[in-house]
Design an enzyme around this catalytic site. Structure first.
Site, PDB file in Angstrom:
ATOM      1  N   HIS A   1       4.635   8.256  -0.079  1.00 51.10           N
ATOM      2  CA  HIS A   1       4.720   6.889  -0.623  1.00 51.10           C
ATOM      3  C   HIS A   1       3.555   6.638  -1.559  1.00 51.10           C
ATOM      4  O   HIS A   1       2.470   7.174  -1.397  1.00 51.10           O
ATOM      5  CB  HIS A   1       4.747   5.848   0.498  1.00 51.10           C
ATOM      6  CG  HIS A   1       3.596   5.949   1.450  1.00 51.10           C
ATOM      7  ND1 HIS A   1       3.539   6.866   2.475  1.00 51.10           N
ATOM      8  CD2 HIS A   1       2.438   5.252   1.524  1.00 51.10           C
ATOM      9  CE1 HIS A   1       2.418   6.730   3.138  1.00 51.10           C
ATOM     10  NE2 HIS A   1       1.720   5.761   2.578  1.00 51.10           N
TER      11      HIS A   1
ATOM     12  N   HIS B   1       1.334   3.547  -3.303  1.00 49.57           N
ATOM     13  CA  HIS B   1       0.974   2.128  -3.170  1.00 49.57           C
ATOM     14  C   HIS B   1       0.779   1.518  -4.563  1.00 49.57           C
ATOM     15  O   HIS B   1       0.032   2.070  -5.381  1.00 49.57           O
ATOM     16  CB  HIS B   1      -0.372   1.987  -2.442  1.00 49.57           C
ATOM     17  CG  HIS B   1      -0.405   2.481  -1.037  1.00 49.57           C
ATOM     18  ND1 HIS B   1      -0.450   1.635   0.056  1.00 49.57           N
ATOM     19  CD2 HIS B   1      -0.440   3.744  -0.524  1.00 49.57           C
ATOM     20  CE1 HIS B   1      -0.510   2.344   1.174  1.00 49.57           C
ATOM     21  NE2 HIS B   1      -0.507   3.639   0.853  1.00 49.57           N
TER      22      HIS B   1
HETATM   23  P1  5GP Z   1      -1.001   5.409   4.214  1.00 52.72           P
HETATM   24  O1  5GP Z   1      -0.110   6.387   4.949  1.00 52.72           O
HETATM   25  O2  5GP Z   1      -0.928   5.549   2.721  1.00 52.72           O
HETATM   26  O3  5GP Z   1      -2.418   5.434   4.695  1.00 52.72           O
HETATM   27  O4  5GP Z   1      -0.521   3.939   4.528  1.00 52.72           O
HETATM   28  C1  5GP Z   1       0.698   3.608   5.097  1.00 52.72           C
HETATM   29  C2  5GP Z   1       0.978   2.166   4.765  1.00 52.72           C
HETATM   30  O5  5GP Z   1       2.195   1.808   5.358  1.00 52.72           O
HETATM   31  C3  5GP Z   1      -0.089   1.174   5.281  1.00 52.72           C
HETATM   32  O6  5GP Z   1      -0.611   0.450   4.182  1.00 52.72           O
HETATM   33  C4  5GP Z   1       0.685   0.300   6.270  1.00 52.72           C
HETATM   34  O7  5GP Z   1       0.288  -1.066   6.221  1.00 52.72           O
HETATM   35  C5  5GP Z   1       2.113   0.495   5.842  1.00 52.72           C
HETATM   36  N1  5GP Z   1       3.062   0.414   6.950  1.00 52.72           N
HETATM   37  C6  5GP Z   1       2.973   1.045   8.149  1.00 52.72           C
HETATM   38  N2  5GP Z   1       4.044   0.747   8.921  1.00 52.72           N
HETATM   39  C7  5GP Z   1       4.826  -0.070   8.172  1.00 52.72           C
HETATM   40  C8  5GP Z   1       6.069  -0.720   8.432  1.00 52.72           C
HETATM   41  O8  5GP Z   1       6.684  -0.603   9.492  1.00 52.72           O
HETATM   42  N3  5GP Z   1       6.566  -1.502   7.438  1.00 52.72           N
HETATM   43  C9  5GP Z   1       5.917  -1.666   6.240  1.00 52.72           C
HETATM   44  N4  5GP Z   1       6.494  -2.461   5.348  1.00 52.72           N
HETATM   45  N5  5GP Z   1       4.742  -1.071   5.967  1.00 52.72           N
HETATM   46  C10 5GP Z   1       4.216  -0.283   6.922  1.00 52.72           C
END
Ligand code: 5GP
Ligand code: ZN
Length: 135
Positions: free
Chosen positions: A98, A100
């Site tokens: 993903h 951001h």
């Molecule tokens: P990363 O893997 O890049 O560190 O971040 C994962 C992102 O996914 C985080 O910013 C977190 O807030 C978001 N996130 C985690 N679980 C969920 C979810 O169930 N729904 C949504 N909309 N975002 C999520």
């Protein structure tokens, strides 16, 4: 597979949708660092970009390119940060690729600290963004 983003893509877990096409789903981050913080996610599961395909990387950037203007307009931003935490060492928490997009508003501190909006607040932001996309 126990992947939260696959469950969102399958509609098993709700999200505040921003855009969807055959390749990509984009939805609001539940822990945004700025209003309109959006996650762009390839629909096909891959742990990260390196084990996905170059087409997925291109699809992600295409979706950002076409959607960013509407997101910025909806939240009154004049810029955005793009970021990817690729791998455990980089702080990746969800092991489904993903990207951001974090909108930035002139004069508002450029923090990378998670906020805790309510579902209603997130829903309102998503409605505004989708309205701009529909224009
Ligand atoms: P990363 O893997 O890049 O560190 O971040 C994962 C992102 O996914 C985080 O910013 C977190 O807030 C978001 N996130 C985690 N679980 C969920 C979810 O169930 N729904 C949504 N909309 N975002 C999520
Ligand atoms: Zn997945």
């Amino acid at each position: 597979m126990d992947c939260i983003f696959c469950k969102i893509i399958a509609g098993e877990i709700p999200c505040h949708k921003v855009i969807e096409n055959d390749q990509i789903l984009a939805f609001l981050d539940i822990g945004p660092v700025s209003v309109g913080h959006t996650l762009f996610v390839p629909k096909r599961h891959a742990e990260n970009l390196a084990v996905g395909s170059v087409e997925e990387a291109v699809d992600l950037m295409k979706a950002v390119y076409t959607t960013a203007p509407a997101i910025m307009k909806a939240v009154g931003a004049s810029g955005y940060n793009l970021g990817m935490n690729h791998g455990l060492a980089a702080g990746q928490d969800v092991f489904h690729t993903h990207l951001h997009l974090m909108p930035r508003v002139d004069g508002v501190e450029r923090a990378f600290v998670k906020m805790h909006p309510t579902q209603e607040e997130l829903a309102k932001v998503a409605v505004k963004i989708r309205a701009e996309i529909a224009v």
